[in-house]
Scaffold this active site. Structure first.
Site, PDB file in Angstrom:
ATOM      1  N   ALA A 249       3.525  -0.874   4.574  1.00  0.00           N
ATOM      2  CA  ALA A 249       2.958  -0.816   6.173  1.00  0.00           C
ATOM      3  C   ALA A 249       2.556  -2.127   6.707  1.00  0.00           C
ATOM      4  O   ALA A 249       2.825  -2.725   7.764  1.00  0.00           O
ATOM      5  CB  ALA A 249       1.816   0.087   6.176  1.00  0.00           C
TER       6      ALA A 249
ATOM      7  N   ARG B 199      13.891   4.720  11.760  1.00  0.00           N
ATOM      8  CA  ARG B 199      12.688   5.720  11.928  1.00  0.00           C
ATOM      9  C   ARG B 199      11.676   5.213  13.038  1.00  0.00           C
ATOM     10  O   ARG B 199      12.159   5.162  14.094  1.00  0.00           O
ATOM     11  CB  ARG B 199      11.587   5.393  10.311  1.00  0.00           C
ATOM     12  CG  ARG B 199      12.560   5.697   9.500  1.00  0.00           C
ATOM     13  CD  ARG B 199      11.952   5.361   7.920  1.00  0.00           C
ATOM     14  NE  ARG B 199      10.672   6.350   7.936  1.00  0.00           N
ATOM     15  CZ  ARG B 199       9.667   5.889   7.117  1.00  0.00           C
ATOM     16  NH1 ARG B 199       9.773   5.046   6.021  1.00  0.00           N
ATOM     17  NH2 ARG B 199       8.592   6.835   7.081  1.00  0.00           N
TER      18      ARG B 199
ATOM     19  N   ASN C  99       8.087  -5.712  -1.504  1.00  0.00           N
ATOM     20  CA  ASN C  99       8.212  -4.468  -0.375  1.00  0.00           C
ATOM     21  C   ASN C  99       6.562  -4.445   0.102  1.00  0.00           C
ATOM     22  O   ASN C  99       5.841  -3.969  -0.376  1.00  0.00           O
ATOM     23  CB  ASN C  99       8.529  -2.988  -1.132  1.00  0.00           C
ATOM     24  CG  ASN C  99       8.493  -1.906  -0.216  1.00  0.00           C
ATOM     25  OD1 ASN C  99       8.065  -1.943   0.815  1.00  0.00           O
ATOM     26  ND2 ASN C  99       8.951  -0.812  -0.669  1.00  0.00           N
TER      27      ASN C  99
ATOM     28  N   GLU D 246      12.801  -9.551   1.100  1.00  0.00           N
ATOM     29  CA  GLU D 246      12.094  -8.188   1.533  1.00  0.00           C
ATOM     30  C   GLU D 246      12.637  -7.064   1.052  1.00  0.00           C
ATOM     31  O   GLU D 246      14.051  -7.053   1.544  1.00  0.00           O
ATOM     32  CB  GLU D 246      11.862  -8.385   2.978  1.00  0.00           C
ATOM     33  CG  GLU D 246      11.134  -7.195   3.763  1.00  0.00           C
ATOM     34  CD  GLU D 246      11.112  -7.302   5.234  1.00  0.00           C
ATOM     35  OE1 GLU D 246      11.286  -8.530   5.779  1.00  0.00           O
ATOM     36  OE2 GLU D 246      10.800  -6.407   5.788  1.00  0.00           O
TER      37      GLU D 246
ATOM     38  N   TYR E 122      11.443   8.999   0.862  1.00  0.00           N
ATOM     39  CA  TYR E 122      11.190   8.001  -0.108  1.00  0.00           C
ATOM     40  C   TYR E 122      11.753   8.335  -1.635  1.00  0.00           C
ATOM     41  O   TYR E 122      11.928   7.365  -2.433  1.00  0.00           O
ATOM     42  CB  TYR E 122       9.660   7.349  -0.281  1.00  0.00           C
ATOM     43  CG  TYR E 122       9.119   6.798   0.805  1.00  0.00           C
ATOM     44  CD1 TYR E 122       9.578   5.500   1.549  1.00  0.00           C
ATOM     45  CD2 TYR E 122       7.924   7.513   1.695  1.00  0.00           C
ATOM     46  CE1 TYR E 122       9.139   5.143   2.247  1.00  0.00           C
ATOM     47  CE2 TYR E 122       7.542   7.002   2.583  1.00  0.00           C
ATOM     48  CZ  TYR E 122       7.998   5.681   3.261  1.00  0.00           C
ATOM     49  OH  TYR E 122       7.581   5.194   4.311  1.00  0.00           O
TER      50      TYR E 122
ATOM     51  N   PRO F  72       0.880  -1.254  -0.116  1.00  0.00           N
ATOM     52  CA  PRO F  72       0.143   0.101   0.020  1.00  0.00           C
ATOM     53  C   PRO F  72       0.706   1.192   0.090  1.00  0.00           C
ATOM     54  O   PRO F  72       1.753   1.259   0.585  1.00  0.00           O
ATOM     55  CB  PRO F  72      -0.920  -0.044   1.104  1.00  0.00           C
ATOM     56  CG  PRO F  72      -0.245  -1.145   2.216  1.00  0.00           C
ATOM     57  CD  PRO F  72       0.493  -1.974   0.994  1.00  0.00           C
ATOM     58  N   ASN F  73       0.320   2.111  -0.692  1.00  0.00           N
ATOM     59  CA  ASN F  73       0.694   3.634  -0.617  1.00  0.00           C
ATOM     60  C   ASN F  73       2.041   3.669  -1.613  1.00  0.00           C
ATOM     61  O   ASN F  73       2.413   4.827  -1.901  1.00  0.00           O
ATOM     62  CB  ASN F  73       0.901   4.091   0.605  1.00  0.00           C
ATOM     63  CG  ASN F  73      -0.213   4.216   1.370  1.00  0.00           C
ATOM     64  OD1 ASN F  73      -1.302   4.801   1.321  1.00  0.00           O
ATOM     65  ND2 ASN F  73      -0.245   3.754   2.314  1.00  0.00           N
TER      66      ASN F  73
ATOM     67  N   HIS G 259      13.220  -2.808   1.357  1.00  0.00           N
ATOM     68  CA  HIS G 259      12.521  -1.294   1.502  1.00  0.00           C
ATOM     69  C   HIS G 259      13.280  -0.227   1.106  1.00  0.00           C
ATOM     70  O   HIS G 259      14.689  -0.214   1.172  1.00  0.00           O
ATOM     71  CB  HIS G 259      12.428  -1.083   3.232  1.00  0.00           C
ATOM     72  CG  HIS G 259      11.615  -2.311   4.052  1.00  0.00           C
ATOM     73  ND1 HIS G 259      10.426  -2.125   3.881  1.00  0.00           N
ATOM     74  CD2 HIS G 259      12.039  -3.556   4.488  1.00  0.00           C
ATOM     75  CE1 HIS G 259       9.653  -3.194   4.483  1.00  0.00           C
ATOM     76  NE2 HIS G 259      10.691  -3.962   4.893  1.00  0.00           N
TER      77      HIS G 259
ATOM     78  N   ARG H 139       5.090  11.127  -2.627  1.00  0.00           N
ATOM     79  CA  ARG H 139       4.864  10.871  -1.059  1.00  0.00           C
ATOM     80  C   ARG H 139       6.066  11.012  -0.510  1.00  0.00           C
ATOM     81  O   ARG H 139       7.292  10.325  -0.599  1.00  0.00           O
ATOM     82  CB  ARG H 139       4.483   9.332  -1.021  1.00  0.00           C
ATOM     83  CG  ARG H 139       4.240   8.767   0.447  1.00  0.00           C
ATOM     84  CD  ARG H 139       4.035   7.422   0.395  1.00  0.00           C
ATOM     85  NE  ARG H 139       3.883   6.660   1.490  1.00  0.00           N
ATOM     86  CZ  ARG H 139       4.295   5.533   1.631  1.00  0.00           C
ATOM     87  NH1 ARG H 139       4.664   4.825   0.836  1.00  0.00           N
ATOM     88  NH2 ARG H 139       4.209   5.165   3.044  1.00  0.00           N
TER      89      ARG H 139
HETATM   90  C1  DQA Z   1       8.643   0.867   3.330  1.00  0.00           C
HETATM   91  C2  DQA Z   1       8.815   1.353   4.910  1.00  0.00           C
HETATM   92  C3  DQA Z   1       7.372   1.057   5.651  1.00  0.00           C
HETATM   93  O1  DQA Z   1       7.722   1.278   7.162  1.00  0.00           O
HETATM   94  C4  DQA Z   1       6.437   1.864   5.222  1.00  0.00           C
HETATM   95  O2  DQA Z   1       5.154   1.929   5.641  1.00  0.00           O
HETATM   96  C5  DQA Z   1       6.069   2.086   3.917  1.00  0.00           C
HETATM   97  C6  DQA Z   1       7.303   1.853   2.943  1.00  0.00           C
HETATM   98  C7  DQA Z   1       9.783   1.447   2.586  1.00  0.00           C
HETATM   99  O3  DQA Z   1       9.879   0.939   1.490  1.00  0.00           O
HETATM  100  O4  DQA Z   1      10.793   2.084   3.023  1.00  0.00           O
HETATM  101  O5  DQA Z   1       5.184   2.279   2.985  1.00  0.00           O
HETATM  102  O6  DQA Z   1       8.107  -0.388   3.133  1.00  0.00           O
END
Ligand code: DQA
Length: 142
Positions: free
Chosen positions: A74, A107, A71, A98, A22, A9-10, A100, A17
């Site tokens: 959240a 963070r 990825n 995995e 990011y 998501p997002n 990120h 964003r």
């Molecule tokens: C993320 C890190 C997560 O904590 C966050 O919720 C994201 C992006 C990253 O790629 O840094 O949406 O996965």
């Protein structure tokens, strides 16, 4: 080799964003650079806001015995359903990396926990969009 690149998501808002965290590349910029780096490998690149859809895509990779770069965004921090789906793959020898973009450990405290990492083949975090390229390099190195 066919490689699934799954985004939670997002991540569709990348580039707009929180660019201080990011970066300024969009998800489609990341897809383009990954596809360039993939050579003869086929990439299935997807994003969803929905946990059930991500799980369905993991099942697809499981049935096809194909590796995954994920990825989970959240969902990383609380989705036991996603963890179980990842474990189905890795426990049968299918690699799941995995990734990120940011380094969640630098963070907020809630981001310090990943319920996915314990069942992932490996974790790459904190290298911006390059986290995906590093994961691809690992999956295609042999
Ligand atoms: C993320 C890190 C997560 O904590 C966050 O919720 C994201 C992006 C990253 O790629 O840094 O949406 O996965």
């Amino acid at each position: 080799m066919r490689i699934h690149v799954l985004n939670g998501p997002n991540l569709n808002l990348l580039g707009e964003r929180e660019p201080d965290i990011y970066g300024t590349l969009s998800l489609s910029d990341i897809e383009t650079s990954l596809k360039e780096a993939a050579g003869a490998n086929e990439l299935v690149f997807r994003q969803t806001q929905a946990e059930d859809e991500l799980i369905g895509w993991l099942h697809e990779a499981f049935l096809a015995k194909e590796p995954v770069i994920i990825n989970p965004a959240a969902f990383t921090h609380y989705s036991y359903a996603l963890r179980d789906a990842v474990a189905a793959l890795t426990s049968s020898g299918i690699r799941v990396i995995e990734v990120h973009i940011s380094n969640p450990h630098s963070r907020e405290t809630f981001r310090h926990t990943s319920v996915i990492s314990g069942v992932a083949t490996g974790v790459i975090a904190g290298f911006g969009a390059d986290s995906y390229l590093l994961a691809l390099a690992q999956l295609t190195r042999d």
